[in-house]
Design a protein around this motif. Structure first.
Motif, PDB file in Angstrom:
ATOM      1  N   ASN A  85      38.974   9.330 -12.126  1.00  8.51           N
ATOM      2  CA  ASN A  85      39.997   8.354 -11.735  1.00  8.51           C
ATOM      3  C   ASN A  85      40.214   7.302 -12.817  1.00  8.51           C
ATOM      4  O   ASN A  85      40.577   6.165 -12.531  1.00  8.51           O
ATOM      5  CB  ASN A  85      39.649   7.669 -10.399  1.00  8.51           C
ATOM      6  CG  ASN A  85      40.859   6.953  -9.794  1.00  8.51           C
ATOM      7  OD1 ASN A  85      42.005   7.361  -9.976  1.00  8.51           O
ATOM      8  ND2 ASN A  85      40.598   5.866  -9.088  1.00  8.51           N
ATOM      9  N   LEU A  86      40.010   7.670 -14.067  1.00  6.39           N
ATOM     10  CA  LEU A  86      40.146   6.740 -15.194  1.00  6.39           C
ATOM     11  C   LEU A  86      41.415   7.051 -15.971  1.00  6.39           C
ATOM     12  O   LEU A  86      41.584   8.173 -16.468  1.00  6.39           O
ATOM     13  CB  LEU A  86      38.931   6.851 -16.122  1.00  6.39           C
ATOM     14  CG  LEU A  86      38.977   5.996 -17.396  1.00  6.39           C
ATOM     15  CD1 LEU A  86      39.000   4.517 -17.047  1.00  6.39           C
ATOM     16  CD2 LEU A  86      37.788   6.320 -18.297  1.00  6.39           C
ATOM     17  N   VAL A 101      36.642   3.933  -9.292  1.00  7.19           N
ATOM     18  CA  VAL A 101      36.547   4.613 -10.589  1.00  7.19           C
ATOM     19  C   VAL A 101      35.081   4.890 -10.877  1.00  7.19           C
ATOM     20  O   VAL A 101      34.224   4.026 -10.659  1.00  7.19           O
ATOM     21  CB  VAL A 101      37.139   3.749 -11.719  1.00  7.19           C
ATOM     22  CG1 VAL A 101      36.907   4.412 -13.087  1.00  7.19           C
ATOM     23  CG2 VAL A 101      38.623   3.490 -11.493  1.00  7.19           C
ATOM     24  N   GLN A 151      37.590  -5.931  -9.148  1.00  7.34           N
ATOM     25  CA  GLN A 151      38.986  -5.527  -9.278  1.00  7.34           C
ATOM     26  C   GLN A 151      39.867  -6.775  -9.286  1.00  7.34           C
ATOM     27  O   GLN A 151      39.676  -7.690  -8.483  1.00  7.34           O
ATOM     28  CB  GLN A 151      39.397  -4.602  -8.145  1.00  7.34           C
ATOM     29  CG  GLN A 151      40.766  -3.943  -8.365  1.00  7.34           C
ATOM     30  CD  GLN A 151      41.150  -3.004  -7.227  1.00  7.34           C
ATOM     31  OE1 GLN A 151      40.981  -3.338  -6.061  1.00  7.34           O
ATOM     32  NE2 GLN A 151      41.652  -1.827  -7.564  1.00  7.34           N
ATOM     33  N   HIS A 203      40.365  -3.136 -13.135  1.00  2.00           N
ATOM     34  CA  HIS A 203      38.970  -3.441 -12.836  1.00  2.00           C
ATOM     35  C   HIS A 203      38.331  -4.015 -14.101  1.00  2.00           C
ATOM     36  O   HIS A 203      38.522  -3.481 -15.192  1.00  2.00           O
ATOM     37  CB  HIS A 203      38.224  -2.178 -12.394  1.00  2.00           C
ATOM     38  CG  HIS A 203      37.049  -2.469 -11.520  1.00  2.00           C
ATOM     39  ND1 HIS A 203      37.063  -2.290 -10.151  1.00  2.00           N
ATOM     40  CD2 HIS A 203      35.823  -2.964 -11.810  1.00  2.00           C
ATOM     41  CE1 HIS A 203      35.896  -2.652  -9.635  1.00  2.00           C
ATOM     42  NE2 HIS A 203      35.122  -3.054 -10.631  1.00  2.00           N
ATOM     43  N   ALA A 225      42.874   2.398 -13.419  1.00  2.00           N
ATOM     44  CA  ALA A 225      42.629   3.622 -12.655  1.00  2.00           C
ATOM     45  C   ALA A 225      43.885   4.463 -12.542  1.00  2.00           C
ATOM     46  O   ALA A 225      45.004   3.936 -12.543  1.00  2.00           O
ATOM     47  CB  ALA A 225      42.118   3.271 -11.264  1.00  2.00           C
TER      48      ALA A 225
END
Length: 266
Positions: free
Chosen positions: A76-77, A119, A35, A41, A112
């Motif tokens: 979570n994308l 993620v 990250q 990320h 995210a």
């Protein structure tokens, strides 16, 4: 798209007849990465290809199959952004294609929905792989991108292999002349740019989906590099080109390329 589907179907038959399977020629994984301070990320698609096999860049030429990604299984994308390493140019049976041989590490910048949470990447990656014969491949890949993750020298090296920016390459001027043709547009880009190698290949992307682009006719005129392509949209008619979205990549000697975004009127 119909043309690409027919090509993929046709080229798969010789590979299957020789008893080759997808696992014989390509293996893939997601590298988890780390990250960044802003909260994104840095991950990567890592492909290993059998000896002599190649796969393709985002704009592979008429005979290539560009990779496509279905991220619908991820969580979570919010978005992804690819950082393509400088590609190679291949000439086979009179056809020019652009891609990578032996290995491709494609860095992916992942945003995210909630940067404070991990993620989960789940993707189906469809691509073409070729040697003397070609075959389409489909990989189901996954990775958990944890916080903070950890440094990855393989991904870092791929980021360093990106094309130079226009400024880094010494681009002094660029302009595009656009003229209508019967079924689309003819675009001529003139770039005042230091020579990038003994031979230079220019790829011009319109920044609009579904537009076919011909192989560029390229010539040097003093310090200027001039490239001309025809662009044909699905409608088969002249269309409005958004100049700020035009992307030009000049590929020179191995490992050397220039990425230029935007092409104003001269």
């Amino acid at each position: 798209m119909i043309k690409m589907f027919l090509l993929a179907t046709a080229v798969a038959t010789p590979a299957l007849s020789q008893g080759l399977t997808q696992d014989d020629v390509v293996q893939g994984q997601f590298r988890a990465g780390w990250q960044t301070a802003p909260g994104a990320h840095i991950s990567a698609l890592h492909l290993e290809l059998a000896q002599g096999w190649k796969t393709y860049w985002r704009a592979p030429g008429d005979a290539g199959i560009p990779p496509s990604f279905d991220w619908s299984g991820s969580s979570n994308l919010k978005s992804v952004r690819f950082h393509w390493p400088a590609p190679e140019v291949f000439h086979t049976a009179g056809m020019q294609t652009v891609g990578y041989h032996h290995r491709l590490v494609l860095p992916i910048e992942v945003e995210a929905l909630d940067p404070a949470k991990p993620v989960t990447l789940r993707a189906t990656v469809d691509l073409g792989v070729c040697k003397d014969i070609c075959m389409p491949a489909s990989l189901a890949l996954s990775a958990d991108l944890t916080i903070p993750g950890k440094a990855d020298q393989v991904i870092s090296a791929a980021l360093q292999a990106r094309p130079a920016t226009a400024k880094e390459a010494g681009l002094r001027a660029i302009a595009c002349a656009v003229e209508p043709i019967r079924d689309g547009l003819r675009v001529t880009a003139r770039m005042t740019l230091p020579q990038q190698g003994r031979s230079e290949v220019v790829m011009i992307e319109p920044g609009q989906p579904g537009v076919w682009v011909s192989e560029a006719v390229v010539q040097r005129s003093g310090g200027d590099l001039v490239a001309t392509v025809d662009m044909v949209p699905p409608s088969g008619q002249p269309f409005a080109l958004t100049r700020s979205q035009v992307r030009i990549t000049v590929i020179g000697q191995p490992g050397r390329a220039v990425d230029i975004l935007g092409c104003p009127a001269g």
